[in-house]
Design an enzyme around this catalytic site. Structure first.
Site, PDB file in Angstrom:
ATOM      1  N   GLU A 283      20.255  31.263   8.285  1.00  0.00           N
ATOM      2  CA  GLU A 283      20.794  30.221   9.167  1.00  0.00           C
ATOM      3  C   GLU A 283      22.243  30.573   9.463  1.00  0.00           C
ATOM      4  O   GLU A 283      23.041  30.715   8.553  1.00  0.00           O
ATOM      5  CB  GLU A 283      20.707  28.852   8.487  1.00  0.00           C
ATOM      6  CG  GLU A 283      20.514  27.690   9.454  1.00  0.00           C
ATOM      7  CD  GLU A 283      21.727  27.412  10.322  1.00  0.00           C
ATOM      8  OE1 GLU A 283      21.587  26.710  11.331  1.00  0.00           O
ATOM      9  OE2 GLU A 283      22.828  27.876   9.987  1.00  0.00           O
TER      10      GLU A 283
ATOM     11  N   CYS B  10      24.748  21.956   9.415  1.00  0.00           N
ATOM     12  CA  CYS B  10      23.664  22.923   9.429  1.00  0.00           C
ATOM     13  C   CYS B  10      22.413  22.297  10.016  1.00  0.00           C
ATOM     14  O   CYS B  10      22.232  21.079   9.960  1.00  0.00           O
ATOM     15  CB  CYS B  10      23.406  23.387   7.988  1.00  0.00           C
ATOM     16  SG  CYS B  10      22.060  24.547   7.804  1.00  0.00           S
TER      17      CYS B  10
ATOM     18  N   CYS C 118      20.153  22.678   6.142  1.00  0.00           N
ATOM     19  CA  CYS C 118      20.636  21.962   4.950  1.00  0.00           C
ATOM     20  C   CYS C 118      21.216  20.608   5.338  1.00  0.00           C
ATOM     21  O   CYS C 118      22.388  20.323   5.084  1.00  0.00           O
ATOM     22  CB  CYS C 118      21.707  22.775   4.238  1.00  0.00           C
ATOM     23  SG  CYS C 118      21.371  24.513   4.133  1.00  0.00           S
TER      24      CYS C 118
ATOM     25  N   HIS D  93      23.898  17.651   2.686  1.00  0.00           N
ATOM     26  CA  HIS D  93      25.258  17.267   3.065  1.00  0.00           C
ATOM     27  C   HIS D  93      25.376  15.752   3.223  1.00  0.00           C
ATOM     28  O   HIS D  93      26.419  15.172   2.917  1.00  0.00           O
ATOM     29  CB  HIS D  93      25.668  17.979   4.354  1.00  0.00           C
ATOM     30  CG  HIS D  93      25.904  19.437   4.169  1.00  0.00           C
ATOM     31  ND1 HIS D  93      26.947  19.933   3.423  1.00  0.00           N
ATOM     32  CD2 HIS D  93      25.206  20.521   4.607  1.00  0.00           C
ATOM     33  CE1 HIS D  93      26.898  21.257   3.415  1.00  0.00           C
ATOM     34  NE2 HIS D  93      25.850  21.636   4.124  1.00  0.00           N
TER      35      HIS D  93
ATOM     36  N   ARG E 231      20.603  26.100  -2.264  1.00  0.00           N
ATOM     37  CA  ARG E 231      21.383  27.333  -2.358  1.00  0.00           C
ATOM     38  C   ARG E 231      22.472  27.263  -3.414  1.00  0.00           C
ATOM     39  O   ARG E 231      23.244  28.208  -3.574  1.00  0.00           O
ATOM     40  CB  ARG E 231      21.982  27.679  -0.989  1.00  0.00           C
ATOM     41  CG  ARG E 231      20.949  28.117   0.024  1.00  0.00           C
ATOM     42  CD  ARG E 231      21.477  28.111   1.442  1.00  0.00           C
ATOM     43  NE  ARG E 231      20.446  28.496   2.391  1.00  0.00           N
ATOM     44  CZ  ARG E 231      19.499  27.668   2.854  1.00  0.00           C
ATOM     45  NH1 ARG E 231      19.477  26.405   2.458  1.00  0.00           N
ATOM     46  NH2 ARG E 231      18.590  28.087   3.701  1.00  0.00           N
TER      47      ARG E 231
ATOM     48  N   SER F  64      27.077  28.647   0.208  1.00  0.00           N
ATOM     49  CA  SER F  64      27.308  29.949   0.841  1.00  0.00           C
ATOM     50  C   SER F  64      28.785  30.264   0.991  1.00  0.00           C
ATOM     51  O   SER F  64      29.145  31.416   1.241  1.00  0.00           O
ATOM     52  CB  SER F  64      26.593  30.030   2.198  1.00  0.00           C
ATOM     53  OG  SER F  64      25.193  30.114   2.019  1.00  0.00           O
TER      54      SER F  64
ATOM     55  N   CYS G  48      23.342  30.790   4.239  1.00  0.00           N
ATOM     56  CA  CYS G  48      23.329  29.711   5.221  1.00  0.00           C
ATOM     57  C   CYS G  48      24.746  29.572   5.757  1.00  0.00           C
ATOM     58  O   CYS G  48      25.550  28.815   5.226  1.00  0.00           O
ATOM     59  CB  CYS G  48      22.852  28.409   4.590  1.00  0.00           C
ATOM     60  SG  CYS G  48      22.634  27.080   5.789  1.00  0.00           S
TER      61      CYS G  48
ATOM     62  N   CYS H 176      26.701  26.260   7.257  1.00  0.00           N
ATOM     63  CA  CYS H 176      27.334  25.386   6.262  1.00  0.00           C
ATOM     64  C   CYS H 176      28.628  26.001   5.741  1.00  0.00           C
ATOM     65  O   CYS H 176      29.598  25.305   5.460  1.00  0.00           O
ATOM     66  CB  CYS H 176      26.401  25.158   5.078  1.00  0.00           C
ATOM     67  SG  CYS H 176      24.830  24.386   5.465  1.00  0.00           S
TER      68      CYS H 176
END
Length: 566
Positions: A14, A61, A64, A68, A478, A501, A545, A548
């Site tokens: 992503e 994102c 995700c 969040h 993640r 990430s 990702c 994010c």
């Protein structure tokens, strides 16, 4: 001979990620991870009502989203010291469990399986022999000869057409791919079946969250799910039964197909336990709270430094002061103004783009540090911390994985072997199996609490006019996710998200120390610089990702090499 490879963008993730590596002697000697997109959500949130922050943060994102939202409301609730009702905890937990199961299934099959599975050998497979092999390693009902034969026929038709579609740019025939045609057929059959089962996980999220992606049911103080067992329009026994039924359909796929496939892959590629160790510092936070005060959790948290599992420091709850004081973000090599590390409460996100300079600024990702250390977060950290701390559920599924791999004539593993590229894939499957065990448990906890007569889902917040700060923590798919908020006179005066990430894709810091992606690629083999499949394997093992992680996409830049990526 030294070769410089630039893979831009890395696909099957992503967001936008560029990886540069220098290869000499068939191995990576240097690496740079560059996020090439800026979102600016934190800037958008300044001056806004804290009760609506979670709606915006989901837009960090497109994948995700729920994580969040939950981290945002937890941050505001932490600042207010606001407890939420048990029903709200359990509803949130079920959303997070279902979301994580979806995420992990998609990562293993759709986002990374084709780094290991050669689709073009499937026409050579014997479906009968493949069915025998599959029956010997697991009891998944989707392993019949007929179903495998149907998959082979689909692949035959695709290859016969001369148009492989989404599979057209794979590194087929790469020397690092060595599964038999039968194993390729089994894993690809499950790749297709996974599309159905990840959908069931998202149905659970949709029932509880109102929609997905971007759930609609959260609130600072709890959730907006009305509970009335006598109403068809609210949370009632029918909807609880529907959630339970979907989970009961999903769990066998996780435990009998996905978990077994990860063990099969690990047994087939044992050499990948030697590569990708990386930073060897690990951070995980406790999650899935079991009470209104969030003092007990189903998932453990902790810190491991220098790869020493015996030195694990457990994190008992979200108020851990050592954690809160240890986190800082460095922008020395990131496209932001400022110098040196800053704690998130004082952090700023002021863009300062300079183009890609490998010795200067080269990424939109900041460099988070824990007491100055780069930290890996994610399922590997979650599993290592849990195993080292003696967490029963972690040990159960980790030991099951080791036994399964050994029975498949793979290596005899210890937890230390998990600190590797293959270890990350295996840890994600272990975590998925753990979550599948917890899914029905949290469904039962919610049902039992409702049947006791408790229909409360929300405690209203009251905001003081003074300045307050809060941290919202979540162990996302993640890894460790944290939202740091400063609220002044009832509005956000600062908002910083330190996401998984960001930890893993961190560029070098002020001391020149690389982040986990960069360090994990060192000594990574590269058989053919024009087809850097091995680089993708290690990068994909983190499940990047970038939407994010980056705090504008610029298409200009020095092109060093072009390679095709799937």
């Amino acid at each position: 001979m030294m070769a410089r490879i630039s893979i831009d963008p890395i696909t099957r993730i992503e967001g936008h990620l560029r990886i540069d590596v220098e290869v000499d002697g068939g191995a990576v000697q240097k690496a740079w991870a560059s996020c090439t997109m800026w979102r600016g959500i934190e800037t958008i949130l300044l001056g806004r009502d804290p009760r609506e922050g979670w709606v915006f943060t989901q837009r960090f994102c497109g994948v995700c989203t729920t994580v969040h939202a939950v981290a945002s409301v937890r941050a505001v609730e932490d600042a207010l010291q606001l407890e939420i009702p048990p029903n709200a905890q359990f509803i949130r937990n079920l959303i997070l469990i279902a979301h994580a199961l979806h995420d992990h299934i998609v990562h293993f099959y759709q986002l990374s399986a084709l780094d290991w599975v050669d689709v073009t050998t499937i026409p050579k497979a014997s479906p009968t022999r493949a069915a025998v092999i599959a029956d010997g390693v697991g009891a998944w009902e989707g392993n019949s000869r007929r179903r495998l034969e149907d998959v082979q026929n689909k692949v035959n038709g695709l290859i016969g057409s001369g148009q492989l579609g989404i599979f057209s740019h794979g590194y087929w025939g790469h020397p690092a791919m060595h599964l038999s045609p039968e194993l390729n057929l089994i894993l690809f059959a499950h790749y297709l079946q996974a599309l159905e089962f990840q959908r069931k996980a998202l149905q659970v999220v949709g029932i509880l969250g109102g929609k997905t992606p971007h759930i609609q049911n959260l609130a600072v103080g709890g959730v907006m799910n009305a509970i009335n067992l006598n109403s068809l329009a609210t949370m009632n026994m029918d909807r609880l039964g529907m959630i339970q039924s979907l989970l009961q359909d999903l769990i066998p796929f996780v435990q009998q197909a996905y978990f077994v496939d990860a063990c099969l892959l690990a047994a087939s590629y044992p050499e990948w336990f030697r590569y990708g160790r990386g930073a060897a510092n690990y951070l995980a936070v406790p999650d899935l709270p079991l009470d209104a005060k969030a003092t007990q959790f189903d998932l453990p948290g902790g810190v491991i430094l220098n790869g020493n599992l015996g030195s694990v420091r457990t994190i008992q709850n979200w108020n851990d002061q050592a954690l809160r004081s240890a986190v800082a973000e460095d922008v020395t090599h990131a496209w932001y103004q400022g110098e040196g590390p800053q704690p998130p409460f004082q952090g700023k996100t002021d863009p300062d783009y300079t183009d890609f300079h490998e010795d200067g600024k080269y990424s939109w990702v900041k460099a988070p540090r824990y007491d100055g250390h780069p930290m890996e977060v994610g399922p590997l950290a979650n599993v290592l911390v849990g195993y080292a701390a003696g967490h029963p559920l972690t040990r159960k599924w980790t030991d099951n994985a080791f036994k399964k791999i050994s029975s498949l004539r793979g290596p005899n593993l210890t937890p230390d072997n998990l600190q590797s590229t293959m270890g990350r894939y295996l840890a994600r499957a272990i975590r998925s199996a753990m979550l599948s065990d917890l899914a029905l448990q949290h469904c039962r906890l919610l049902t039992a609490n409702i049947l006791k007569g408790d229909d409360t889902t929300y405690n209203p917040p009251v905001f003081p006019q003074s300045q307050i700060t809060g941290v919202g923590l979540h162990e996302a798919p993640r890894g460790t996710l944290s939202h740091w908020v400063v609220i002044d006179k009832g509005t956000f005066s600062n908002y910083q998200a330190v996401v998984p990430s960001t930890w893993n894709a961190s560029p070098r810091d002020q001391q020149g120390v690389p982040g986990p992606y960069e360090s994990s690629l060192l000594a990574n083999p590269v058989a053919d610089p024009s087809r850097p499949l091995e680089v993708l394997r290690t990068v994909h093992s983190f499940d990047p990702c970038m939407a994010c992680a980056c705090h504008t996409f610029d298409a200009s830049g020095r092109e060093i090499a072009q390679v095709k990526v799937l």
